[in-house]
Design a protein around this motif. Structure first.
Motif, mmCIF file in Angstrom:
data_model
loop_
_atom_site.group_PDB
_atom_site.id
_atom_site.type_symbol
_atom_site.label_atom_id
_atom_site.label_comp_id
_atom_site.label_asym_id
_atom_site.label_seq_id
_atom_site.Cartn_x
_atom_site.Cartn_y
_atom_site.Cartn_z
ATOM 1 N N HIS A 189 8.733 0.589 -4.586
ATOM 2 C CA HIS A 189 7.407 -0.016 -4.725
ATOM 3 C C HIS A 189 7.438 -1.039 -5.846
ATOM 4 O O HIS A 189 8.447 -1.162 -6.556
ATOM 5 C CB HIS A 189 6.368 1.067 -5.003
ATOM 6 N N TYR A 190 6.350 -1.780 -5.983
ATOM 7 C CA TYR A 190 6.168 -2.690 -7.107
ATOM 8 C C TYR A 190 5.263 -2.007 -8.121
ATOM 9 O O TYR A 190 4.050 -1.946 -7.913
ATOM 10 C CB TYR A 190 5.509 -4.004 -6.673
ATOM 11 N N THR B 110 1.484 -1.764 -6.521
ATOM 12 C CA THR B 110 1.303 -0.837 -5.403
ATOM 13 C C THR B 110 0.057 0.024 -5.571
ATOM 14 O O THR B 110 -0.763 0.124 -4.649
ATOM 15 C CB THR B 110 2.555 0.043 -5.225
#
Length: 153
Positions: A52-53, A57
């Protein structure tokens, strides 16, 4: 509303119970728990890795969750999603929707899971004896998401 992205394991049943504990304003709690499978399409899975970021996210999932909460007239909503390495049998995701009536809670949980499966900023890679492969949403996943959007837009 609570949205949590976590690298640690969690107990979805305890989380859902805690989320609903003491609530007298709700007539329904609908929850969905997604688990890591040990096999996919006949291939053994030893690990699912979700990337994920960080910093992006969680707010993006919270934005969609808030939209679902409002669209389905929910009292409250809980989303917990794992990132990092997940072993077969471990919970990956919990969506719990509280509402006055069950129909809204079921619809919200289903719509939110369709979003998480198709469009959430999460990337999934399975590893096993046959190697690694990135997991993409299926055409059926996308069709379900599109059908929900038609009904709820």
């Amino acid at each position: 509303m609570q949205v949590r992205i976590t690298e640690g394991a969690f107990d979805p049943h305890a989380e859902a119970a805690s989320f609903a504990e003491g609530r007298t304003d709700a007539g329904a709690l609908v929850s969905f728990v997604g688990y890591c499978r040990g096999t996919t399409a006949g291939h053994a899975v030893s690990e699912l890795y979700l990337d994920h970021y960080p910093g992006f996210t969680e707010p993006e999932i919270a934005r969609i969750a808030a939209s679902a909460r409002d669209r389905f007239d929910l009292i409250d909503l809980l989303v917990i999603h794992r990132v990092g390495a997940v072993a077969p049998g471990d919970a990956i995701v919990l969506v719990a929707a509280l509402s006055v009536h069950r129909a809204e809670a079921f619809a919200a949980a289903s719509a939110l899971m369709d979003y998480l499966k198709t469009d959430a900023p999460l990337w999934k890679k399975e590893s096993g004896p046959d190697g690694t492969r990135w997991i993409e949403p299926t055409s059926e996943d996308r069709a379900r998401r599109a059908a929900v959007e038609k009904v709820t837009s």
